[in-house]
Design an enzyme around this catalytic site. Sequence first.
Site, PDB file in Angstrom:
ATOM      1  N   HIS A   1       6.134   6.118  -0.395  1.00 34.46           N
ATOM      2  CA  HIS A   1       6.918   4.925  -0.726  1.00 34.46           C
ATOM      3  C   HIS A   1       6.117   3.680  -0.400  1.00 34.46           C
ATOM      4  CE1 HIS A   1       7.496   5.392   3.600  1.00 34.46           C
ATOM      5  NE2 HIS A   1       7.706   4.089   3.633  1.00 34.46           N
TER       6      HIS A   1
ATOM      7  N   HIS B   1       0.874  -1.179   0.000  1.00 35.58           N
ATOM      8  CA  HIS B   1       0.000   0.000   0.000  1.00 35.58           C
ATOM      9  C   HIS B   1       0.908   1.226   0.000  1.00 35.58           C
ATOM     10  CE1 HIS B   1       1.176  -0.768   4.162  1.00 35.58           C
ATOM     11  NE2 HIS B   1       1.279   0.556   4.207  1.00 35.58           N
TER      12      HIS B   1
HETATM   13  P1  2AM Z   1       6.765   1.797   6.336  1.00 37.92           P
HETATM   14  O1  2AM Z   1       6.185   0.866   5.325  1.00 37.92           O
HETATM   15  O2  2AM Z   1       7.787   2.715   5.787  1.00 37.92           O
HETATM   16  O3  2AM Z   1       7.167   1.109   7.604  1.00 37.92           O
HETATM   17  C1  2AM Z   1       1.806   0.751   8.636  1.00 37.92           C
HETATM   18  O4  2AM Z   1       2.780   0.557   9.559  1.00 37.92           O
HETATM   19  C2  2AM Z   1       2.213   1.767   7.612  1.00 37.92           C
HETATM   20  O5  2AM Z   1       2.434   3.033   8.237  1.00 37.92           O
HETATM   21  C3  2AM Z   1       3.479   1.427   6.872  1.00 37.92           C
HETATM   22  O6  2AM Z   1       3.321   1.772   5.521  1.00 37.92           O
HETATM   23  C4  2AM Z   1       4.513   2.270   7.543  1.00 37.92           C
HETATM   24  O7  2AM Z   1       5.536   2.737   6.729  1.00 37.92           O
HETATM   25  C5  2AM Z   1       3.720   3.489   7.908  1.00 37.92           C
HETATM   26  N1  2AM Z   1       4.382   4.210   9.004  1.00 37.92           N
HETATM   27  C6  2AM Z   1       4.791   5.498   8.980  1.00 37.92           C
HETATM   28  N2  2AM Z   1       5.323   5.850  10.137  1.00 37.92           N
HETATM   29  C7  2AM Z   1       5.298   4.774  10.933  1.00 37.92           C
HETATM   30  C8  2AM Z   1       5.734   4.509  12.273  1.00 37.92           C
HETATM   31  N3  2AM Z   1       6.283   5.441  13.033  1.00 37.92           N
HETATM   32  N4  2AM Z   1       5.562   3.261  12.746  1.00 37.92           N
HETATM   33  C9  2AM Z   1       5.001   2.311  11.993  1.00 37.92           C
HETATM   34  N5  2AM Z   1       4.551   2.493  10.732  1.00 37.92           N
HETATM   35  C10 2AM Z   1       4.709   3.714  10.212  1.00 37.92           C
END
Ligand code: 2AM
Length: 195
Positions: free
Chosen positions: A129, A40
């Site tokens: 991303h 996603h």
């Molecule tokens: P990531 O894929 O770069 O980990 C669920 O966790 C979604 O929220 C993921 O897409 C994650 O990004 C994003 N996300 C952004 N900030 C986060 C945080 N502090 N902790 C966990 N997930 C985060």
Amino acid sequence: MRLFVAVAVPAQAADELDDAVAPARPSWPGLRWTGRDAWHLTLAFLGEVNETVSARLGPRLERAAARHSCLPVSLGGAGAFPAAARARVLWTGVQGEPRELAALAASVAAGARRAGAPPAEEGRPFRPHLTLARCRDPLDVRPLVDRLSGYAGTPWTAEEIYLIRSHLPGGRPHDRPRYEALGRWPLRVSAVPGT
Ligand code: 2AM
């Protein structure tokens, strides 16, 4: 509950990306690869939110979505956080003109804040991303980033946003989470000129 707001990746875009990434996986056993079912694009990560606040999110997210037209999205390129030479997260990015996606993310963040769930990293620049892999210890993934940097997926039109609950099996952030969509709200359909 742990919540975030995202744009879904359609099956065709996920298939293409999976085809591009699959040949690289066996050479990088130190990485924990994300499953394509979990792919996603996060607009805002809200973190832990209680029931009362989560109930307030729906109308706010509905309003935020309605302020933005359906938008073109395509995946492409590659990079790593915090840096390719000491990566914790390997990602593919959003190609083209991500300004509309950033504007949508800003509206979602504002709506969530008004509902009482300010995004965990509000104020930081939005870096759209899709996480392809994570690693517990920083890893030099520069060859992998080079290999995937030429990737360019077929564009699609994002038509809705999702509120997603992240279930962490065992409650640990490093476990592979299970995602559950709690709601979805449409973006505005652009008026077709001349109609
Ligand atoms: P990531 O894929 O770069 O980990 C669920 O966790 C979604 O929220 C993921 O897409 C994650 O990004 C994003 N996300 C952004 N900030 C986060 C945080 N502090 N902790 C966990 N997930 C985060």
